[in-house]
Design a protein around this motif. Sequence first.
Motif, mmCIF file in Angstrom:
data_model
loop_
_atom_site.group_PDB
_atom_site.id
_atom_site.type_symbol
_atom_site.label_atom_id
_atom_site.label_comp_id
_atom_site.label_asym_id
_atom_site.label_seq_id
_atom_site.Cartn_x
_atom_site.Cartn_y
_atom_site.Cartn_z
ATOM 1 N N UNK A 331 12.339 -41.657 47.092
ATOM 2 C CA UNK A 331 11.525 -40.236 47.117
ATOM 3 C C UNK A 331 12.367 -39.465 48.433
ATOM 4 N N UNK A 332 12.467 -38.732 48.285
ATOM 5 C CA UNK A 332 12.846 -37.795 48.869
ATOM 6 C C UNK A 332 12.235 -36.061 48.593
ATOM 7 N N UNK A 333 12.373 -35.752 50.109
ATOM 8 C CA UNK A 333 11.294 -34.129 50.279
ATOM 9 C C UNK A 333 12.481 -33.079 50.598
ATOM 10 N N UNK A 334 12.711 -32.272 49.874
ATOM 11 C CA UNK A 334 13.914 -31.727 50.780
ATOM 12 C C UNK A 334 13.364 -30.083 50.997
ATOM 13 N N UNK A 335 14.151 -29.154 51.339
ATOM 14 C CA UNK A 335 14.027 -28.163 51.476
ATOM 15 C C UNK A 335 14.141 -26.444 50.545
ATOM 16 N N UNK A 336 14.737 -25.593 50.370
ATOM 17 C CA UNK A 336 15.223 -24.706 49.448
ATOM 18 C C UNK A 336 16.577 -24.748 49.762
ATOM 19 N N UNK A 337 17.728 -25.545 50.120
ATOM 20 C CA UNK A 337 18.691 -25.882 50.591
ATOM 21 C C UNK A 337 19.013 -27.304 50.159
ATOM 22 N N UNK A 338 18.147 -27.554 49.536
ATOM 23 C CA UNK A 338 18.496 -29.538 48.819
ATOM 24 C C UNK A 338 18.311 -30.569 50.353
ATOM 25 N N UNK A 339 17.970 -29.716 51.895
ATOM 26 C CA UNK A 339 18.508 -30.749 52.367
ATOM 27 C C UNK A 339 17.054 -31.539 52.650
ATOM 28 N N UNK A 340 17.212 -33.030 53.171
ATOM 29 C CA UNK A 340 16.069 -34.125 53.653
ATOM 30 C C UNK A 340 15.137 -33.038 54.471
ATOM 31 N N UNK A 341 14.090 -33.386 55.003
ATOM 32 C CA UNK A 341 13.005 -32.948 55.485
ATOM 33 C C UNK A 341 12.681 -34.140 56.313
ATOM 34 N N UNK A 342 11.864 -33.722 57.828
ATOM 35 C CA UNK A 342 12.028 -34.777 58.632
ATOM 36 C C UNK A 342 10.686 -35.436 58.218
ATOM 37 N N UNK A 343 9.828 -36.086 58.962
ATOM 38 C CA UNK A 343 8.633 -36.741 58.751
ATOM 39 C C UNK A 343 7.876 -35.364 58.957
ATOM 40 N N UNK A 344 6.764 -35.218 58.533
ATOM 41 C CA UNK A 344 5.668 -34.502 59.060
ATOM 42 C C UNK A 344 5.652 -32.836 58.119
ATOM 43 N N UNK A 345 6.787 -32.355 58.135
ATOM 44 C CA UNK A 345 7.906 -31.025 57.373
ATOM 45 C C UNK A 345 7.710 -31.335 55.592
ATOM 46 N N UNK A 346 7.346 -29.715 55.362
ATOM 47 C CA UNK A 346 6.840 -29.518 54.038
ATOM 48 C C UNK A 346 7.970 -29.591 52.718
ATOM 49 N N UNK A 347 8.108 -29.607 52.747
ATOM 50 C CA UNK A 347 9.324 -29.624 51.509
ATOM 51 C C UNK A 347 9.099 -29.708 49.697
ATOM 52 N N UNK A 348 9.716 -30.154 48.822
ATOM 53 C CA UNK A 348 9.620 -30.490 47.359
ATOM 54 C C UNK A 348 9.413 -31.823 46.804
ATOM 55 N N UNK A 349 8.901 -32.202 46.713
ATOM 56 C CA UNK A 349 8.869 -33.811 46.484
ATOM 57 C C UNK A 349 9.956 -34.023 45.190
ATOM 58 N N UNK A 350 10.483 -35.068 45.269
ATOM 59 C CA UNK A 350 11.534 -35.525 44.393
ATOM 60 C C UNK A 350 12.025 -37.412 44.692
ATOM 61 N N UNK A 351 11.619 -37.766 43.165
ATOM 62 C CA UNK A 351 11.895 -39.321 42.752
ATOM 63 C C UNK A 351 12.917 -39.781 41.929
ATOM 64 N N UNK A 352 12.909 -41.050 41.760
ATOM 65 C CA UNK A 352 13.765 -41.796 40.809
ATOM 66 C C UNK A 352 13.029 -43.385 40.517
#
Length: 498
Positions: A331-352
């Motif tokens: 699982x990774x959570x990324x910002x609008x530019x596709x960069x992973x965000x640190x813990x506590x920061x919101x973003x879009x959830x991707x999974x595999x």
Amino acid sequence: MSTFYDVAAQHPDRLAVLAPDGRSATFGELAARANRLTHALHRLGLGAGDGVVAIVHNGLPYFELLFATLQAGMYFTPVNYRSSAEEIAYVVGNSGARVVVADADIARDCPPLAAVERFSVGAAADGWADYASWGEDEPSTAPEPRTAGQTMLYTSGTTGRPKGVRRALSGKPPSLHEIHHDLLAMMDVHEGPGVHLVACPLYHAAPGSFSVNAMHLGHSAVLMDKFDAEETLRLVERHRVTSTHLVPTMFHRLLRLPEDVRARYDLASLVSVIHGAAPCPPEVKERMIAWLGPVVHEYYGASEGLICGVTAAEWLAAPGTVGRPLTGVRLKIVDDDGAEVPAGEPGTIYFSSAHTALDYLGDPAKTAAARSGEFLTVGDFGHRDAEGRVFLLDRRTDLILSGGVNIYPAEIEARLLSHPDVADAAVIGEPDDEWGQRVIAVVQPIPGVPGDDALAARLAEHCRAALAGFKTPKRFDFTEQLPRTESGKMLRRTLRKD
């Protein structure tokens, strides 16, 4: 790990399914019918990779067809029996199905379906063969070899046409996938005798999946035709139900039963009340755990794949979490530019994972938009804490942006649902010239409570007591019934006017 077919061989006299119409089948009887249907499908010329569509209510035919296709390397696609004729024709055509089975009332209203064999359940329908007699002259022995098929579901279609979620066939014998086995074990559902209550339509991803996986473990399935809060409690007591899958709207209805009604039934047999599919307000879940004990477990996933799971005890330690990634899930959570965000920061959830479906049938554009290499997103927005627990904020498409501030409808809906006068609620964004969007609440009052200015004032005060001012809805609209699917998903597109 055992499968349904193993249980049928080892415990043929154990109850497999008790249908709402009173019909039942043991594991041995159900396996024999499934075997005959597999041979009948082969006689029609179907083979690995071919598809069967079923438009049936909760009952024996669903499982007969499911277990027939799951041992024949075929795709089984259940369809909502409330679908229009046009929607049914679309799924049949898009899936490439070669056989369609439908309840008689649905079959009579179906449009012409070219190049498919058609079978009617329960009564005759012009142009449709009789399902009950189909395959009766075939042997009841197992096909050789058994090859794993797949259930191919269609997304709920909250935007545009629904899309088929198609997984590759393994070519191996049927098995219970490790991710399902481990999730059920985490939720105290284990191999051996047990009773799983099906309170939702089986054509939905989660009810269908959890019921068949429980049967792979050897559990009996008791089916409801439609959910009724008190009837659910009665069935739990009568059949000593050990597990069930419910959705948050069902929690609301159960909790609204009078205290004496809830206390009337012995629910001690329950070891696992599983929920997911839609956000559950923390206050509602806390009340369910206080009532039933630490047996209310949660998963997070979609038709595209399972992602996280959390037990009641783990959730109580971190209310609001949907847990940590399951076995084999990245699982990774990324910002609008596709960069992973640190813990506590919101973003879009991707999974595999090995179980994740990365392609939508016949829609490369949707597939490309949802994929990032080997990762997939269904558009959910959330964050992880320092311990790796995942918290959902909302669907990215449901996010309200007002004055440059992100507002998550699920948070406001949870607050509204905690008010005693509210049966259901949905929060949407409405265009605003000054702020970009403003918050609007669409509320379904409980029976007997008028949707008027007085209720709107009470609800606004209720929201202001716990939420920031900019999150308090600027307007309250009232309706007799909000548009939710049986799986608890809110059809927001029908509420938006923009």
